[in-house]
Motif scaffolding. Structure first.
Motif, PDB file in Angstrom:
ATOM      1  N   ASN A  51      14.406   9.036   3.723  1.00 20.63           N
ATOM      2  CA  ASN A  51      15.292   8.503   4.768  1.00 20.63           C
ATOM      3  C   ASN A  51      16.661   8.043   4.289  1.00 20.63           C
ATOM      4  OD1 ASN A  51      13.514   8.995   6.951  1.00 20.63           O
ATOM      5  ND2 ASN A  51      12.335   7.202   6.327  1.00 20.63           N
ATOM      6  N   THR A  53      20.505   8.443   4.315  1.00 15.13           N
ATOM      7  CA  THR A  53      21.382   9.063   5.308  1.00 15.13           C
ATOM      8  C   THR A  53      22.520   9.822   4.628  1.00 15.13           C
ATOM      9  OG1 THR A  53      22.869   7.167   5.539  1.00 15.13           O
ATOM     10  CG2 THR A  53      20.906   7.199   6.960  1.00 15.13           C
ATOM     11  N   ARG A 147      19.528  12.474   8.103  1.00 15.00           N
ATOM     12  CA  ARG A 147      20.239  11.790   9.199  1.00 15.00           C
ATOM     13  C   ARG A 147      21.680  11.525   8.801  1.00 15.00           C
ATOM     14  NH1 ARG A 147      18.658   6.597  10.120  1.00 15.00           N
ATOM     15  NH2 ARG A 147      17.996   6.413   7.984  1.00 15.00           N
TER      16      ARG A 147
END
Length: 149
Positions: A51, A53, A147
């Motif tokens: 996760n 970014t 992301r």
């Protein structure tokens, strides 16, 4: 395929090993380039899975691109100003790690980049390989669906 390794194994395989970094930055062979692509793919995917970014990576990558602008075509050795900026990137990256709550994925990326910076010295070719590696990590991270923020 999902990797079900333990967290210790995952941690161990995250950063690019010093031996592989030496090959990636030190050799301008098809094998070294293939290793760069393979390791960037692996690390980019792992960073996405943890996760991290794209904006967290780009904060550092933007500075690398800025440093790259100081390297002139035909330069045989990196100027001292570029070497200084590269070394000063290490504390800037440490700041980013702290800023984002000591994110383990960001730590792993910073560990790899810091080890790579240590191998560059004043070598222009190694610097360009470092930029290529970082760009490829960012590209694969995005490819795997990292992301944006």
């Amino acid at each position: 395929m999902v990797n079900h390794s333990s967290s210790g194994e995952q941690r161990e395989r995250m950063p690019i090993s010093p031996e592989k970094l030496k090959t990636i930055l030190g050799d301008n062979t098809p094998e070294a380039i293939n290793l760069l692509v393979k390791e960037a793919d692996r690390l980019g995917k792992a960073l996405k899975e943890k996760n991290l970014t794209t904006s967290q990576i780009r904060n550092i990558f933007g500075e690398v691109r800025s440093i790259e602008q100081e390297v002139r075509v035909g330069t045989e050795k990196l100027p001292p100003s570029v070497q200084r900026r590269l070394l000063m990137l290490k504390p800037k990256m440490a700041y980013q790690v702290g800023r984002f709550g000591n994110n383990q994925a960001l730590k792993d990326l910073v560990e790899t980049l810091s080890a790579a910076i240590d191998l560059i010295g004043d070598d222009v070719e190694r610097f360009h390989s470092f930029v290529d590696l970082f760009e490829a990590i960012l590209a694969y991270h995005r490819f795997y669906g990292g992301r944006t923020n």
